[in-house]
Design a protein around this motif. Structure first.
Motif, PDB file in Angstrom:
ATOM      1  N   GLY A 106      49.992 -54.104 -24.828  1.00 48.41           N
ATOM      2  CA  GLY A 106      51.114 -53.419 -25.461  1.00 48.41           C
ATOM      3  C   GLY A 106      51.695 -52.278 -24.665  1.00 48.41           C
ATOM      4  O   GLY A 106      52.737 -51.725 -25.040  1.00 48.41           O
ATOM      5  N   SER A 107      51.057 -51.887 -23.570  1.00 49.94           N
ATOM      6  CA  SER A 107      51.574 -50.784 -22.754  1.00 49.94           C
ATOM      7  C   SER A 107      52.744 -51.263 -21.903  1.00 49.94           C
ATOM      8  O   SER A 107      52.959 -52.470 -21.718  1.00 49.94           O
ATOM      9  CB  SER A 107      50.476 -50.225 -21.852  1.00 49.94           C
ATOM     10  OG  SER A 107      50.001 -51.235 -20.974  1.00 49.94           O
ATOM     11  N   ARG A 108      53.515 -50.321 -21.363  1.00 52.93           N
ATOM     12  CA  ARG A 108      54.662 -50.676 -20.523  1.00 52.93           C
ATOM     13  C   ARG A 108      54.194 -51.353 -19.233  1.00 52.93           C
ATOM     14  O   ARG A 108      53.228 -50.915 -18.599  1.00 52.93           O
ATOM     15  CB  ARG A 108      55.483 -49.439 -20.178  1.00 52.93           C
ATOM     16  CG  ARG A 108      56.124 -48.757 -21.377  1.00 52.93           C
ATOM     17  CD  ARG A 108      56.873 -47.506 -20.945  1.00 52.93           C
ATOM     18  NE  ARG A 108      58.088 -47.819 -20.213  1.00 52.93           N
ATOM     19  CZ  ARG A 108      58.699 -46.980 -19.388  1.00 52.93           C
ATOM     20  NH1 ARG A 108      58.189 -45.788 -19.161  1.00 52.93           N
ATOM     21  NH2 ARG A 108      59.817 -47.336 -18.782  1.00 52.93           N
ATOM     22  N   ALA A 109      54.896 -52.415 -18.867  1.00 51.31           N
ATOM     23  CA  ALA A 109      54.511 -53.149 -17.659  1.00 51.31           C
ATOM     24  C   ALA A 109      54.837 -52.362 -16.393  1.00 51.31           C
ATOM     25  O   ALA A 109      54.197 -52.544 -15.363  1.00 51.31           O
ATOM     26  CB  ALA A 109      55.212 -54.500 -17.632  1.00 51.31           C
ATOM     27  N   PHE A 110      55.849 -51.488 -16.475  1.00 55.33           N
ATOM     28  CA  PHE A 110      56.254 -50.689 -15.308  1.00 55.33           C
ATOM     29  C   PHE A 110      56.263 -49.216 -15.707  1.00 55.33           C
ATOM     30  O   PHE A 110      57.316 -48.634 -15.982  1.00 55.33           O
ATOM     31  CB  PHE A 110      57.627 -51.131 -14.805  1.00 55.33           C
ATOM     32  CG  PHE A 110      57.703 -52.595 -14.497  1.00 55.33           C
ATOM     33  CD1 PHE A 110      57.146 -53.102 -13.335  1.00 55.33           C
ATOM     34  CD2 PHE A 110      58.305 -53.474 -15.387  1.00 55.33           C
ATOM     35  CE1 PHE A 110      57.205 -54.456 -13.054  1.00 55.33           C
ATOM     36  CE2 PHE A 110      58.374 -54.825 -15.118  1.00 55.33           C
ATOM     37  CZ  PHE A 110      57.812 -55.326 -13.950  1.00 55.33           C
ATOM     38  N   PRO A 111      55.088 -48.604 -15.767  1.00 56.47           N
ATOM     39  CA  PRO A 111      54.991 -47.229 -16.270  1.00 56.47           C
ATOM     40  C   PRO A 111      55.437 -46.200 -15.234  1.00 56.47           C
ATOM     41  O   PRO A 111      55.695 -46.512 -14.077  1.00 56.47           O
ATOM     42  CB  PRO A 111      53.490 -47.087 -16.556  1.00 56.47           C
ATOM     43  CG  PRO A 111      52.831 -47.999 -15.562  1.00 56.47           C
ATOM     44  CD  PRO A 111      53.759 -49.166 -15.411  1.00 56.47           C
ATOM     45  N   GLY A 112      55.533 -44.931 -15.716  1.00 52.46           N
ATOM     46  CA  GLY A 112      55.734 -43.803 -14.822  1.00 52.46           C
ATOM     47  C   GLY A 112      57.158 -43.356 -14.642  1.00 52.46           C
ATOM     48  O   GLY A 112      57.438 -42.501 -13.812  1.00 52.46           O
ATOM     49  N   HIS A 113      58.093 -43.905 -15.384  1.00 54.10           N
ATOM     50  CA  HIS A 113      59.487 -43.476 -15.241  1.00 54.10           C
ATOM     51  C   HIS A 113      60.158 -43.565 -16.598  1.00 54.10           C
ATOM     52  O   HIS A 113      59.724 -44.278 -17.494  1.00 54.10           O
ATOM     53  CB  HIS A 113      60.232 -44.367 -14.243  1.00 54.10           C
ATOM     54  CG  HIS A 113      60.283 -45.810 -14.658  1.00 54.10           C
ATOM     55  ND1 HIS A 113      61.288 -46.327 -15.426  1.00 54.10           N
ATOM     56  CD2 HIS A 113      59.416 -46.831 -14.433  1.00 54.10           C
ATOM     57  CE1 HIS A 113      61.074 -47.611 -15.640  1.00 54.10           C
ATOM     58  NE2 HIS A 113      59.936 -47.949 -15.050  1.00 54.10           N
ATOM     59  N   GLY A 114      61.232 -42.812 -16.766  1.00 58.98           N
ATOM     60  CA  GLY A 114      61.963 -42.829 -18.021  1.00 58.98           C
ATOM     61  C   GLY A 114      62.436 -41.451 -18.413  1.00 58.98           C
ATOM     62  O   GLY A 114      62.139 -40.447 -17.736  1.00 58.98           O
ATOM     63  N   PRO A 115      63.163 -41.335 -19.513  1.00 53.62           N
ATOM     64  CA  PRO A 115      63.775 -40.060 -19.898  1.00 53.62           C
ATOM     65  C   PRO A 115      62.765 -38.973 -20.237  1.00 53.62           C
ATOM     66  O   PRO A 115      63.093 -37.785 -20.153  1.00 53.62           O
ATOM     67  CB  PRO A 115      64.621 -40.438 -21.121  1.00 53.62           C
ATOM     68  CG  PRO A 115      63.980 -41.670 -21.662  1.00 53.62           C
ATOM     69  CD  PRO A 115      63.488 -42.412 -20.473  1.00 53.62           C
TER      70      PRO A 115
END
Length: 720
Positions: free
Chosen positions: A596-605
């Motif tokens: 359930g975690s983001r497949a491409f973590p580490g970026h975003g608002p």
């Protein structure tokens, strides 16, 4: 009228003791950097520069003296730096004025004090202003000093003073000593002459002395030989500065079906019969071309060692052989050596690998040369593939089958060569294709005018062709988007190929409202549709060669239409195009891993906290998305607009809202583009993607409240 056309007899001899006395002291006041730039004026290969600026070419203005033109060619940083270093010393000099100078140069009391002169132009260096004024007040005096400096530099009593000390061996040290000694001589010669002239304004000041001296020394050193030790020092410096690997792209001049990479002119006719492509010659290599006369593109790579692999896919012919460099510094035939790479500036044995394509004239002819130092070895033919090679080797020419995609090789030299989207819709009408693109068939415009506007708003040109419609976007890409492909394919079977200058591509197939395949050329994916698979059968997109051409062939197979050069020319001649109202970008779900975690973590608002949104309940994510959209609308002051109010209430885009959102992508409607991005993203069916997209837009469009909005979202995720 200019005076002092010749140096009066005995004047130079009279100044020798004065100059000899002043040169050692003045030489020590001259900074090494600009002195080296002056010293290199006679060594064009050394690329003289000061403070990163190359000394400019001589361009004489109308009516200018040689001294002034030469001074300006040095550039303001050079002259001002040297004036700053020398002005206090020059102002404090006690300079004897020999009788011969007094006899040759009238003093201030011997010339009229009533004069007129005019000067126009913007601000310039103080030395330039001083010399320009001197030429107005005492015409010909700077010319006399230039000639006097040249005569003094050759005087047997002064020549030893101009020689660099024997202990200097470095290139910069020798150039600086050469430049400083000659500038010191020029200042020492100019000072007593200008002190004697004593013009009412500037003739005797340090700016005039240094300016005239710089003009004189520039003229002198540009024509003077470098010190005897300089050539060896420069070669040593160039060898030390030559760092591998080195690469460059350019062109070579072809004469008599050959070009060369050589240390000097290659005489005679090389014998290419051994491998049919290239051969070592005295001082370099020669390459046999299909072109008889003209220019061919050549890339050159000089490596530290042999490459790990032999590149064959792109090329028709690849051969490798040994070459002995006599001294180094080989360059492409008749090329501008400043733009092309040179081989290492030292002798030795090299291996050369020559790659060629297009010698048979069926596509653009070009070459690549690879070189690396290695002991002599046997010739190796890695690949034989063009007809010319067999002819030159004297061998029977086999039947070389031209691949079907070769019919599209003209596309690389067309106006579509760098970037375009070509879309073919079978069985469709131009009006139906235009409406599917989002264009109005009733509003044609000039394609040339739209291209010249270069405002990045999309537009398309269409042409009825056999079996359907050809649509071309010159440097556009709407035809590669699913929201366009789907309505297009309802008009008829659709194939589309997009490419740009960054080698990004997309090949798409659609039918009956469904996009059956859409991916980068060469990207492997399972395709269920048998007709798409049939269109792609036998086309290898893994290599670099003819990739666009293969993509266009696949579209031909799928739609039944072959793009023809004459069709494109007819489209251009008709000069009709239509503006596109872009469709809204596709909304994708946020990619997640199995947990359930983001497949491409580490970026975003929210920075790292963005990843924690993946574990927030869907209803909370929806509230965050629409809270962000509302904040943007409030900051824009449009919450009272009935269309936007309906969107915020219904949490969906109405037909009117979709049109407004689409228009916001055009230059004329950009005022609220971030607002419509926030609203559009908030409607994403995936709650996580909706929250991330709307918050991202709100960062830029919610004004001072944007940070409060993001902080609220951070508090929400930290409570989980």
């Amino acid at each position: 009228m200019e005076e002092y056309r010749e140096v009066p007899a005995g004047l130079a001899d009279a100044l020798v003791p004065v100059v000899a006395d002043l040169v050692p002291m003045l030489r020590g006041r001259i900074p090494r950097g600009p002195a080296a730039a002056l010293g290199r004026l006679g060594a064009p290969d050394a690329k003289p520069d000061v403070f990163g600026l190359v000394v400019g070419p001589l361009v004489m203005g109308h009516g200018e003296s040689a001294a002034l033109s030469r001074l300006r060619s040095l550039g303001e940083p050079v002259s001002e730096r040297l004036l700053g270093a020398l002005e206090l010393t020059v102002d404090a000099l006690t300079v004897p004025i020999p009788y011969e100078v007094e006899a040759a140069v009238p003093g201030p009391d011997e010339t009229p004090h009533t004069f007129g002169f005019g000067m126009i132009g913007g601000p310039c260096a103080e030395t330039v202003t001083a010399v320009r004024l001197l030429d107005q007040l005492r015409p010909g005096l700077s010319t006399l000093i230039v000639a006097l400096v040249e005569e003094l530099a050759g005087h047997e009593a002064l020549v030893p003073l101009l020689e660099p000390p024997p202990e200097l061996t470095g290139e910069k040290e020798l150039a600086a000593a050469h430049g400083a000694a000659h500038l010191a001589l020029a200042v020492a010669a100019a000072a007593p002459v200008l002190r004697r002239a004593g013009a009412p304004l500037l003739a005797g000041t340090s700016a005039a002395v240094v300016g005239v001296a710089l003009g004189a020394v520039s003229a002198l050193l540009s024509e003077s030989p470098m010190p005897s030790a300089y050539a060896a020092a420069l070669l040593e410096k160039r060898r030390a500065d030559y760092v591998l690997p080195v690469s460059a792209s350019g062109s070579a001049s072809v004469r008599g079906h050959r070009f060369t990479l050589a240390e000097h002119t290659v005489l005679g006719e090389p014998d290419f019969s051994g491998n049919g492509l290239a051969v070592a010659v005295p001082g370099g290599i020669a390459v046999r071309t299909g072109l008889g006369e003209g220019q061919v593109p050549v890339s050159t790579r000089i490596l530290e060692r042999a490459p790990d692999e032999v590149e064959l896919d792109w090329w028709d012919e690849v051969v490798e052989f040994s070459w002995r460099a006599e001294r180094g510094d080989a360059t492409l035939s008749e090329s501008d050596s400043r733009r092309h790479v040179r081989t290492p500036p030292w002798p030795g044995d090299f291996r050369v690998r020559v790659h060629a394509i297009g010698r048979d004239g069926e596509e653009r002819e070009r070459y690549e040369l690879m070189l690396w130092q290695a002991p002599p070895g046997p010739d190796i033919v890695h690949k034989r593939g063009d007809r010319l090679g067999y002819v030159v080797r004297g061998e029977p020419v086999p039947d070389i089958e031209t691949p079907p995609e070769a019919a599209y090789r003209w596309i690389r030299q067309s106006m579509l060569g760098e970037a375009a989207t070509v879309t073919v819709v079978g069985g469709a009408s131009p009006a139906g294709v235009l409406r599917a693109f989002g264009a109005d068939p009733a509003e044609p415009e000039s394609a040339q005018e739209l291209a010249a506007a270069f405002d990045l708003d999309p537009w398309v040109a269409v042409l009825p062709v056999e079996g359907g419609v050809l649509a071309v976007e010159f440097n556009g890409f709407q035809g590669s988007y699913r929201p366009v492909l789907e309505p297009l394919s309802r008009e008829g079977r659709t194939g589309s190929l997009f490419w740009n200058i960054n080698a990004v591509t997309r090949l798409s197939f659609a039918d009956d409202g469904d996009v059956l395949a859409s991916s980068e050329l060469g990207y492997s994916e399972e395709i269920a549709d048998p007709e798409v698979n049939q269109a792609l059968a036998g086309l290898d997109f893994g290599g670099y060669r003819d990739r666009l051409e293969k993509g266009l062939l696949a579209i031909e197979r799928y739609t039944g239409y072959r793009l023809r050069k004459e069709d494109l020319e007819r489209m251009v001649e008709e000069d009709v195009a239509y503006r596109i109202l872009p469709h809204l970008p596709e909304l994708y779900p946020e990619a997640r891993d199995a947990d359930g975690s983001r497949a491409f973590p580490g970026h975003g608002p929210l920075g790292a906290d963005t990843d924690r949104l993946a574990f927030v309940p869907e209803e909370t994510l929806r509230e965050l998305a629409w809270r962000a959209a509302s904040a943007v609308a409030e900051h824009a002051g449009v919450t009272g607009d009935p269309v936007i109010a309906e969107v915020l209430t219904e949490r969906r885009l109405s037909r009117e809202a979709k049109l407004a959102a689409r228009r916001s992508q055009l230059q004329a409607y950009r005022e609220h583009s971030w607002l419509w991005q926030a609203l559009h993203n908030a409607t994403n069916p995936d709650p996580l993607a909706a929250a991330i997209g709307a918050l991202s837009a709100a960062r830029y469009a919610a004004g001072p409240g944007g940070e409060d909005l993001l902080e609220h979202a951070r508090r929400v995720v930290r409570q989980r």
